[in-house]
Design an enzyme around this catalytic site. Structure first.
Site, PDB file in Angstrom:
ATOM      1  N   ILE A 218       0.828  -1.202   0.000  1.00 24.12           N
ATOM      2  CA  ILE A 218       0.000   0.000   0.000  1.00 24.12           C
ATOM      3  C   ILE A 218       0.864   1.254   0.000  1.00 24.12           C
ATOM      4  O   ILE A 218       0.546   2.237  -0.686  1.00 24.12           O
ATOM      5  CB  ILE A 218      -0.946  -0.020   1.216  1.00 24.12           C
ATOM      6  CG1 ILE A 218      -2.002  -1.126   1.041  1.00 24.12           C
ATOM      7  CG2 ILE A 218      -1.634   1.330   1.406  1.00 24.12           C
ATOM      8  CD1 ILE A 218      -2.809  -1.414   2.303  1.00 24.12           C
TER       9      ILE A 218
ATOM     10  N   TYR B  37      -3.450  -7.471  16.597  1.00 25.50           N
ATOM     11  CA  TYR B  37      -3.491  -6.550  15.445  1.00 25.50           C
ATOM     12  C   TYR B  37      -4.671  -5.595  15.563  1.00 25.50           C
ATOM     13  O   TYR B  37      -4.527  -4.381  15.366  1.00 25.50           O
ATOM     14  CB  TYR B  37      -3.583  -7.363  14.158  1.00 25.50           C
ATOM     15  CG  TYR B  37      -3.610  -6.525  12.905  1.00 25.50           C
ATOM     16  CD1 TYR B  37      -2.461  -5.888  12.447  1.00 25.50           C
ATOM     17  CD2 TYR B  37      -4.784  -6.375  12.170  1.00 25.50           C
ATOM     18  CE1 TYR B  37      -2.475  -5.118  11.302  1.00 25.50           C
ATOM     19  CE2 TYR B  37      -4.807  -5.606  11.018  1.00 25.50           C
ATOM     20  CZ  TYR B  37      -3.662  -4.976  10.587  1.00 25.50           C
ATOM     21  OH  TYR B  37      -3.684  -4.212   9.453  1.00 25.50           O
TER      22      TYR B  37
ATOM     23  N   THR C 115      -9.203  -6.626   3.790  1.00 21.40           N
ATOM     24  CA  THR C 115      -8.092  -7.518   3.478  1.00 21.40           C
ATOM     25  C   THR C 115      -7.585  -7.180   2.082  1.00 21.40           C
ATOM     26  O   THR C 115      -8.324  -7.287   1.099  1.00 21.40           O
ATOM     27  CB  THR C 115      -8.532  -8.987   3.541  1.00 21.40           C
ATOM     28  OG1 THR C 115      -9.073  -9.243   4.842  1.00 21.40           O
ATOM     29  CG2 THR C 115      -7.333  -9.902   3.320  1.00 21.40           C
TER      30      THR C 115
END
Length: 250
Positions: A18, A145, A177
């Site tokens: 990303i 997480y 996801t």
């Protein structure tokens, strides 16, 4: 002419996934972009790689100083560096909890702290944090997480409040996801990688993983001068995972 012409951006974790997608889109829209990463050497031109360990304050301070030395300013900070964790609260020891929070949460604080003096001088200052749908939706086997990303979400809002008078906008994006190298590594470890991929795709209402480029589009929008009225905004790029409750297919 691009919307980011004349502006300088720094993207942590900018050498892959990303972060690299966001850095590339920012550059294509006119920004000069530094990718702050543990492994910056393979960042493609015109992006500039800068070595940075977000868990080390001296490294962070030096990296931000290098960006300003090269480009003379800093306008956009994308806090994207992060690591994952699997398991319930019983599956990770204290050291792992501290490690993940050190990268995912304190890392954002370190980089933002170093960037603030320069952002305060910008007419288009903005910070965008990469959060996660795990911050707002209960996902199995993601306790650590999820906790770290919940902290990122809360930190985003607190920073937006604290720095409004500085002229600095602070927003976050919630990927679902995403089809990134990190998810690829998780799939490689699965007993049946193809079955695991199908399960992850089915979990998102659109029936597929989101792409790094799609998440980057959200980051770039929130960072753009055209979004000047947007602060304390959280943008979901999750294939509908957060808000849709569809009936099962018969």
């Amino acid at each position: 002419m691009g919307e980011f012409d004349g502006l300088v951006a720094a993207v942590t974790g900018g050498a892959s996934g990303i972060g690299l997608a966001a850095a590339g889109q920012l550059a294509r829209q006119g920004a000069r972009v530094a990718c702050l990463d543990l492994k910056p050497d393979d960042v493609p031109a015109p992006l500039v790689g800068v070595a940075c360990d977000v868990t080390d304050d001296a490294s962070v301070t030096a990296a931000v100083a290098e960006v300003v030395r090269r480009f003379g300013r800093l306008d956009v900070l994308v806090n994207n560096a992060g690591i994952g964790a699997q398991g319930t609260v019983a599956d990770n020891d204290d050291d792992e909890w501290h490690r993940v929070f050190d990268v995912n949460v304190v890392g954002i604080a370190r980089v933002s702290r170093a960037a603030l003096p320069h952002l305060r001088q910008s007419p288009s200052a903005v910070i965008v944090n990469t959060c996660s749908v795990a911050a707002t939706a209960g996902i199995p086997q993601r306790a650590l997480y999820s906790a770290s990303k919940g902290a990122v979400r809360a930190l985003t809002f607190a920073m937006a409040a604290d720095h409004l008078e500085d002229g600095i906008r602070v927003n976050c994006v919630h990927p679902g996801t995403a089809d990134t190298p990190w998810v690829g590594r998780l799939l490689d470890k699965a007993e049946d990688p193809e079955a695991e991929r199908r399960a992850l795709e089915a979990r998102q209402p659109m029936g597929r993983l989101v792409s790094a480029e799609e998440v980057a589009q959200g980051i770039v929008y929130l960072a753009s001068p055209g979004a000047a009225a947007s602060t304390a905004v959280e943008l979901c790029v999750d294939g509908g995972m957060q808000n849709l409750r569809l009936r099962p297919k018969s």
